[in-house]
Motif scaffolding. Structure first.
Motif, PDB file in Angstrom:
ATOM      1  N   ARG A 166       0.806  -1.164  -0.004  1.00 14.22           N
ATOM      2  CA  ARG A 166      -0.074   0.100   0.025  1.00 14.22           C
ATOM      3  C   ARG A 166       0.835   1.278  -0.128  1.00 14.22           C
ATOM      4  NH1 ARG A 166      -2.785  -3.440   3.350  1.00 14.22           N
ATOM      5  NH2 ARG A 166      -5.179  -4.027   2.659  1.00 14.22           N
ATOM      6  N   GLY A 167       2.126   1.099  -0.175  1.00 15.66           N
ATOM      7  CA  GLY A 167       2.839   2.267  -0.198  1.00 15.66           C
ATOM      8  C   GLY A 167       2.994   3.154  -1.570  1.00 15.66           C
ATOM      9  N   GLU A 168       4.036   4.047  -1.514  1.00 15.76           N
ATOM     10  CA  GLU A 168       4.052   4.734  -2.967  1.00 15.76           C
ATOM     11  C   GLU A 168       4.055   4.213  -4.243  1.00 15.76           C
ATOM     12  OE1 GLU A 168       3.929   8.245  -2.672  1.00 15.76           O
ATOM     13  OE2 GLU A 168       3.506   8.084  -0.585  1.00 15.76           O
ATOM     14  N   MET A 169       3.623   4.883  -5.128  1.00 15.42           N
ATOM     15  CA  MET A 169       3.862   3.986  -6.538  1.00 15.42           C
ATOM     16  C   MET A 169       5.336   4.488  -7.028  1.00 15.42           C
ATOM     17  SD  MET A 169       0.955   2.762  -7.182  1.00 15.42           S
ATOM     18  CE  MET A 169       1.437   2.154  -9.021  1.00 15.42           C
ATOM     19  N   LEU A 170       5.903   3.358  -7.719  1.00 16.64           N
ATOM     20  CA  LEU A 170       7.186   3.424  -8.499  1.00 16.64           C
ATOM     21  C   LEU A 170       7.341   4.651  -9.420  1.00 16.64           C
ATOM     22  CD1 LEU A 170       9.796   2.226  -8.833  1.00 16.64           C
ATOM     23  CD2 LEU A 170       9.017   0.799 -10.883  1.00 16.64           C
ATOM     24  N   ASP A 171       8.314   5.316  -9.079  1.00 19.08           N
ATOM     25  CA  ASP A 171       8.580   6.539 -10.034  1.00 19.08           C
ATOM     26  C   ASP A 171      10.104   6.179 -10.270  1.00 19.08           C
ATOM     27  OD1 ASP A 171       9.018   8.996 -11.315  1.00 19.08           O
ATOM     28  OD2 ASP A 171       8.435  10.153  -9.705  1.00 19.08           O
ATOM     29  N   ILE A 172      10.357   6.183 -11.553  1.00 11.39           N
ATOM     30  CA  ILE A 172      11.751   5.890 -12.119  1.00 11.39           C
ATOM     31  C   ILE A 172      12.089   7.130 -13.023  1.00 11.39           C
ATOM     32  CG2 ILE A 172      12.092   3.345 -11.535  1.00 11.39           C
ATOM     33  CD1 ILE A 172      11.432   2.919 -14.535  1.00 11.39           C
ATOM     34  N   ALA A 173      11.654   8.102 -12.774  1.00 10.88           N
ATOM     35  CA  ALA A 173      12.003   9.465 -13.444  1.00 10.88           C
ATOM     36  C   ALA A 173      13.331   9.762 -13.186  1.00 10.88           C
ATOM     37  CB  ALA A 173      11.024  10.316 -12.987  1.00 10.88           C
ATOM     38  N   GLY A 174      14.256  10.002 -14.110  1.00 14.18           N
ATOM     39  CA  GLY A 174      15.873  10.247 -13.876  1.00 14.18           C
ATOM     40  C   GLY A 174      16.753   9.003 -14.124  1.00 14.18           C
ATOM     41  N   TYR A 175      16.049   8.005 -14.022  1.00 16.44           N
ATOM     42  CA  TYR A 175      16.680   6.718 -14.278  1.00 16.44           C
ATOM     43  C   TYR A 175      16.906   6.435 -15.620  1.00 16.44           C
ATOM     44  CZ  TYR A 175      16.670   5.422  -9.211  1.00 16.44           C
ATOM     45  OH  TYR A 175      16.983   5.137  -8.196  1.00 16.44           O
ATOM     46  N   GLU A 226      19.045   4.126   1.373  1.00 17.62           N
ATOM     47  CA  GLU A 226      18.140   2.846   1.676  1.00 17.62           C
ATOM     48  C   GLU A 226      17.879   2.364   0.486  1.00 17.62           C
ATOM     49  OE1 GLU A 226      14.449   4.910   2.876  1.00 17.62           O
ATOM     50  OE2 GLU A 226      14.271   6.108   1.205  1.00 17.62           O
ATOM     51  N   TYR A 227      17.073   0.977   0.868  1.00 18.47           N
ATOM     52  CA  TYR A 227      16.632  -0.183   0.037  1.00 18.47           C
ATOM     53  C   TYR A 227      15.127   0.061  -0.060  1.00 18.47           C
ATOM     54  CZ  TYR A 227      21.172  -2.059   0.786  1.00 18.47           C
ATOM     55  OH  TYR A 227      22.538  -2.294   0.974  1.00 18.47           O
ATOM     56  N   ILE A 228      14.401   0.107  -1.182  1.00 21.94           N
ATOM     57  CA  ILE A 228      12.928   0.390  -1.189  1.00 21.94           C
ATOM     58  C   ILE A 228      12.380  -0.753  -2.292  1.00 21.94           C
ATOM     59  CG2 ILE A 228      10.979   1.766  -1.837  1.00 21.94           C
ATOM     60  CD1 ILE A 228      13.152   4.389  -1.951  1.00 21.94           C
ATOM     61  N   PHE A 229      11.522  -1.558  -1.881  1.00 22.14           N
ATOM     62  CA  PHE A 229      10.769  -2.664  -2.333  1.00 22.14           C
ATOM     63  C   PHE A 229       9.540  -2.464  -2.850  1.00 22.14           C
ATOM     64  CE2 PHE A 229      14.091  -3.969   0.948  1.00 22.14           C
ATOM     65  CZ  PHE A 229      14.848  -4.892   0.125  1.00 22.14           C
ATOM     66  N   TYR A 230       9.297  -2.961  -4.028  1.00 16.75           N
ATOM     67  CA  TYR A 230       8.256  -2.975  -4.769  1.00 16.75           C
ATOM     68  C   TYR A 230       7.523  -4.426  -5.146  1.00 16.75           C
ATOM     69  CZ  TYR A 230       9.530   1.947  -5.338  1.00 16.75           C
ATOM     70  OH  TYR A 230       9.919   3.418  -4.961  1.00 16.75           O
ATOM     71  N   VAL A 285       4.155  -1.104  -6.721  1.00 15.84           N
ATOM     72  CA  VAL A 285       3.580  -0.652  -5.441  1.00 15.84           C
ATOM     73  C   VAL A 285       4.668  -0.905  -4.175  1.00 15.84           C
ATOM     74  CG1 VAL A 285       1.786  -0.041  -3.709  1.00 15.84           C
ATOM     75  CG2 VAL A 285       1.292  -0.729  -6.254  1.00 15.84           C
ATOM     76  N   GLU A 286       4.939   0.370  -3.515  1.00 17.37           N
ATOM     77  CA  GLU A 286       6.049   0.223  -2.448  1.00 17.37           C
ATOM     78  C   GLU A 286       5.634  -0.919  -1.367  1.00 17.37           C
ATOM     79  OE1 GLU A 286       7.980   2.601   1.094  1.00 17.37           O
ATOM     80  OE2 GLU A 286       7.836   3.736  -0.972  1.00 17.37           O
ATOM     81  N   THR A 287       6.230  -1.603  -1.182  1.00 14.85           N
ATOM     82  CA  THR A 287       5.867  -2.498   0.293  1.00 14.85           C
ATOM     83  C   THR A 287       6.721  -1.948   1.361  1.00 14.85           C
ATOM     84  OG1 THR A 287       7.750  -3.944  -0.443  1.00 14.85           O
ATOM     85  CG2 THR A 287       5.345  -4.693  -1.266  1.00 14.85           C
ATOM     86  N   ARG A 288       7.998  -2.238   1.527  1.00 15.35           N
ATOM     87  CA  ARG A 288       8.937  -1.444   2.603  1.00 15.35           C
ATOM     88  C   ARG A 288       9.967  -0.815   2.014  1.00 15.35           C
ATOM     89  NH1 ARG A 288       8.871  -4.103   7.669  1.00 15.35           N
ATOM     90  NH2 ARG A 288      10.135  -2.076   8.229  1.00 15.35           N
ATOM     91  N   ARG A 289      10.761   0.034   3.106  1.00 10.85           N
ATOM     92  CA  ARG A 289      11.826   0.624   2.681  1.00 10.85           C
ATOM     93  C   ARG A 289      12.753   0.433   4.179  1.00 10.85           C
ATOM     94  NH1 ARG A 289      11.431   6.408   0.987  1.00 10.85           N
ATOM     95  NH2 ARG A 289      10.014   5.626  -0.554  1.00 10.85           N
ATOM     96  N   SER A 290      14.367   0.348   3.805  1.00 11.55           N
ATOM     97  CA  SER A 290      15.032   0.043   5.098  1.00 11.55           C
ATOM     98  C   SER A 290      16.431   0.743   4.661  1.00 11.55           C
ATOM     99  CB  SER A 290      14.990  -1.236   5.515  1.00 11.55           C
ATOM    100  OG  SER A 290      15.811  -1.683   6.606  1.00 11.55           O
ATOM    101  N   SER A 291      17.161   1.069   5.803  1.00 13.17           N
ATOM    102  CA  SER A 291      18.335   1.449   5.590  1.00 13.17           C
ATOM    103  C   SER A 291      19.210   0.555   6.828  1.00 13.17           C
ATOM    104  CB  SER A 291      18.626   2.945   5.984  1.00 13.17           C
ATOM    105  OG  SER A 291      18.069   3.189   7.213  1.00 13.17           O
ATOM    106  N   PHE A 292      18.447  -0.735   6.928  1.00 12.00           N
ATOM    107  CA  PHE A 292      19.184  -1.657   7.945  1.00 12.00           C
ATOM    108  C   PHE A 292      20.575  -1.742   7.724  1.00 12.00           C
ATOM    109  CE2 PHE A 292      20.283  -6.196   8.942  1.00 12.00           C
ATOM    110  CZ  PHE A 292      20.306  -6.048  10.227  1.00 12.00           C
TER     111      PHE A 292
END
Length: 305
Positions: A62-71, A245-249, A253-260
């Motif tokens: 339920r997270g943010e939608m993927l945005d790869i603008a600039g990639y 950080e690492y952002i998973f999709y 749709v984003e699931t989690r993000r972490s800088s573990f």
């Protein structure tokens, strides 16, 4: 004090603590711009979070939608042709693997797809036994957005995976808490019909030397997240590896993000696709004649800034 109580007394894992944090966020969203549709969606979301806290069950992305603008797209393989393109891929960890073997014979390219097969062979390359496959890109990468579109296997015990790994993520001196290299599991599939994680995949980060700890290695399991009929339909699984950080999709749709760890990896790492094989004890329960696991990959793409 409340968080300390949850962690130390109730022994909640980090993924469950994340769910605790999400519940008030969903409650606030109900009243930000009230509608009965939003109310129903937020009640479902809150219910899933309680399920994660109490039963460690999967949740819906339920997270943010993927945005790869600039990639920019720097690598793509859509598996055209009739054989694996060994100009860009190489077979990884061939030979003994847990209770069986990895072998080149278990990778097939046809009809614009790559298929990895797990099965029992009486005349396999390394002798009789259970076989599966693993490949990695010859070029290594540091940061960017990594995505696979695939159908995961639904046979028991084997599991499909898309992951990134440094040379020594489990050595504290080399990993330095992840800054010197980590293993980032973009997804691993839950693949048994009676599993509470059915139709869901997990994300995880593994490294060594976090906060100066020299023994063993440290891991963060970020939780299990639902896809769309993952054993029969194509889903996409992605990772945005940034400077911080690492952002998973899942399906954009984003699931989690972490800088573990002590920070994200700053080194070049291998990009790996595999159909993982279980240990001997679990393989002993499988029907040698009828069990055949298939991991079907439509494409692998990598973007970088």
């Amino acid at each position: 004090m409340f968080e300390k109580f949850l962690e130390e007394v109730l022994k909640l894992a980090p993924r469950q603590m994340w769910a605790v944090e999400q519940i008030p966020v969903y409650f606030s969203e109900i009243f930000d711009s009230f509608s009965f549709k939003k109310l129903g969606a937020m009640i479902l979301a809150i219910g899933e979070m309680f399920g994660l806290i109490i039963f460690d069950t999967p949740v819906t992305p339920r997270g943010e939608m993927l945005d790869i603008a600039g990639y920019n797209l720097v690598f793509v393989d859509e598996f055209e042709g009739s054989t694996l393109n060994t100009d860009v891929w190489e077979y990884r960890a061939s030979g003994e693997r847990r209770g069986g073997f990895n072998a080149e014979s278990q990778v097939e390219v046809r009809d614009g797809k790559m298929i990895m097969t797990g099965e029992y062979l009486t005349d396999g390359e390394y002798g009789e036994g259970w076989y599966t496959a693993m490949i990695k890109l010859k070029e290594r990468y540091c940061k960017g957005y990594f995505e696979i579109r695939c159908i995961v296997n639904d046979e028991p015990e084997f599991w499909s995976a898309f992951w990134i790994q440094a040379d020594a993520p489990y050595d504290s001196a080399a990993s330095k808490g992840g800054v010197g290299g980590a293993e980032i599991d973009i997804f691993e599939s839950a693949n048994t019909a009676d599993s509470k994680n059915e139709n869901a995949v997990t994300h995880a980060i593994h490294c060594a030397g976090v906060d100066g700890v020299k023994e063993d290695f440290q891991s963060l399991r970020l939780g299990a997240f639902y896809g769309n009929d993952i054993y029969n339909e194509y889903n996409t699984y992605g990772l945005e590896w940034t400077d911080t950080e690492y952002i998973f999709y899942i399906n954009g749709v984003e699931t989690r993000r972490s800088s573990f760890g002590n920070g994200v990896s700053e080194v070049m790492e291998d990009v790996i696709v595999s159909l993982e094989i279980p240990d001997e004890e679990k393989l002993a329960n499988l029907d040698k004649e009828n069990c055949k696991a298939e991991f079907i990959i439509d494409y692998v793409k990598i973007y970088q800034k």
